[in-house]
Design an enzyme around this catalytic site. Structure first.
Site, mmCIF file in Angstrom:
data_model
loop_
_atom_site.group_PDB
_atom_site.id
_atom_site.type_symbol
_atom_site.label_atom_id
_atom_site.label_comp_id
_atom_site.label_asym_id
_atom_site.label_seq_id
_atom_site.Cartn_x
_atom_site.Cartn_y
_atom_site.Cartn_z
ATOM 1 N N ARG A 61 30.778 34.547 49.964
ATOM 2 C CA ARG A 61 32.065 34.339 49.301
ATOM 3 C C ARG A 61 33.081 33.667 50.206
ATOM 4 N NH1 ARG A 61 31.789 37.981 44.677
ATOM 5 N NH2 ARG A 61 33.746 38.044 43.533
ATOM 6 N N ARG A 95 37.364 42.044 29.102
ATOM 7 C CA ARG A 95 36.516 43.058 29.729
ATOM 8 C C ARG A 95 37.342 44.301 30.083
ATOM 9 N NH1 ARG A 95 33.016 41.473 34.912
ATOM 10 N NH2 ARG A 95 35.041 41.481 35.936
ATOM 11 N N ARG A 126 37.815 48.029 33.949
ATOM 12 C CA ARG A 126 37.651 47.812 35.397
ATOM 13 C C ARG A 126 39.010 47.627 36.039
ATOM 14 N NH1 ARG A 126 33.177 43.513 37.474
ATOM 15 N NH2 ARG A 126 34.803 42.776 38.876
ATOM 16 N N ARG A 131 42.579 37.337 42.585
ATOM 17 C CA ARG A 131 41.155 37.008 42.729
ATOM 18 C C ARG A 131 40.918 35.503 42.562
ATOM 19 N NH1 ARG A 131 38.946 40.881 38.318
ATOM 20 N NH2 ARG A 131 36.891 40.043 38.808
#
Ligand code: B4P
Length: 188
Positions: free
Chosen positions: A88, A127, A133, A144
């Site tokens: 990443r 989601r 989450r 993010r």
């Protein structure tokens, strides 16, 4: 098949990883899933990583690299693997190179799934409604996406230079995206 999956949060990495792993009969190594399982199990690793994940930041490299290194020597990955969400950042990519060199193996391809920020934000907020989450809130999603642009996007150039990068459009029906990926990998 030894494959790396890269893409912004919400591009469909985890979604497509499950399908591709079944198709190529290889296990998925998802750093995000491993961290989440550890947070849920309240392990020492989970306690170390929770605050980074809930803030949308990357977990420190020394923690992540050591975890992947341990995983790559397990018996079930000798025939291949699908790395979802790792590397990443460029430092992790360099470390992965070293791990694979030590094992005497190399990657077959690095798959980048692309999707625009508006679409991925919409998916992740959806989601959040379904799964709750804690890193799928609007503010954390913004972080993010910024982390992806700053730290992860440069990794694609690293692999493009080695001729490993395969870029696939992640917009559209999940089945269509899978077909696009399979066709792009077959064409290599
Ligand atoms: P990840 O678990 O990798 O989370 P993610 O980027 O959001 O991807 P995910 O796979 O979950 O979602 P997907 O796009 O499939 O990372 C979470 C955190 O872990 C990071 O922020 C970081 O803190 C830490 N971490 C992980 N790896 C690390 C590393 N190497 N180094 C340091 N820290 C690390 O799916 C998103 C949603 O879109 C789903 O709801 C899905 O149903 C939907 N969707 C997918 N494809 C779709 C399509 N075609 N159309 C409509 N919806 C779609």
């Amino acid at each position: 098949m030894r494959l790396v999956l890269i893409g912004p949060p919400g591009a469909g990495k985890g979604t497509q990883a499950g399908r591709l792993a079944a198709r190529f009969c290889v296990p998925t190594i998802s750093t995000g899933d491993i961290f989440r399982a550890n947070v849920k199990g309240e392990t020492a690793l989970g306690k170390k990583t929770q605050e980074y994940m809930s803030a949308g930041a990357l977990v420190p490299d020394e923690v992540t690299n050591a975890m992947v290194k341990d995983r790559l020597v397990q018996d079930d990955v000798t025939a291949g693997f699908l790395l979802d969400g790792y590397p990443r950042n460029p430092e992790q990519a360099v470390q992965l190179d070293a791990m694979l060199a030590e094992l005497g193996i190399g990657l077959d391809a690095v798959l980048e799934i692309t999707a625009d920020p508006e679409e991925v934000t919409r998916r992740l907020l959806n989601r959040a409604r379904l799964e709750g989450r804690e890193d799928d809130t609007e503010g954390v999603i913004r972080t993010r996406l910024a982390v992806y642009a700053d730290s992860t996007a440069p990794v694609t150039a690293f692999y493009a230079e080695r001729g490993l990068l395969v870029r696939v459009d992640g917009i559209g029906d999940v089945d269509d995206v899978t077909s696009r990926i399979v066709a792009a990998l077959d064409a290599r």
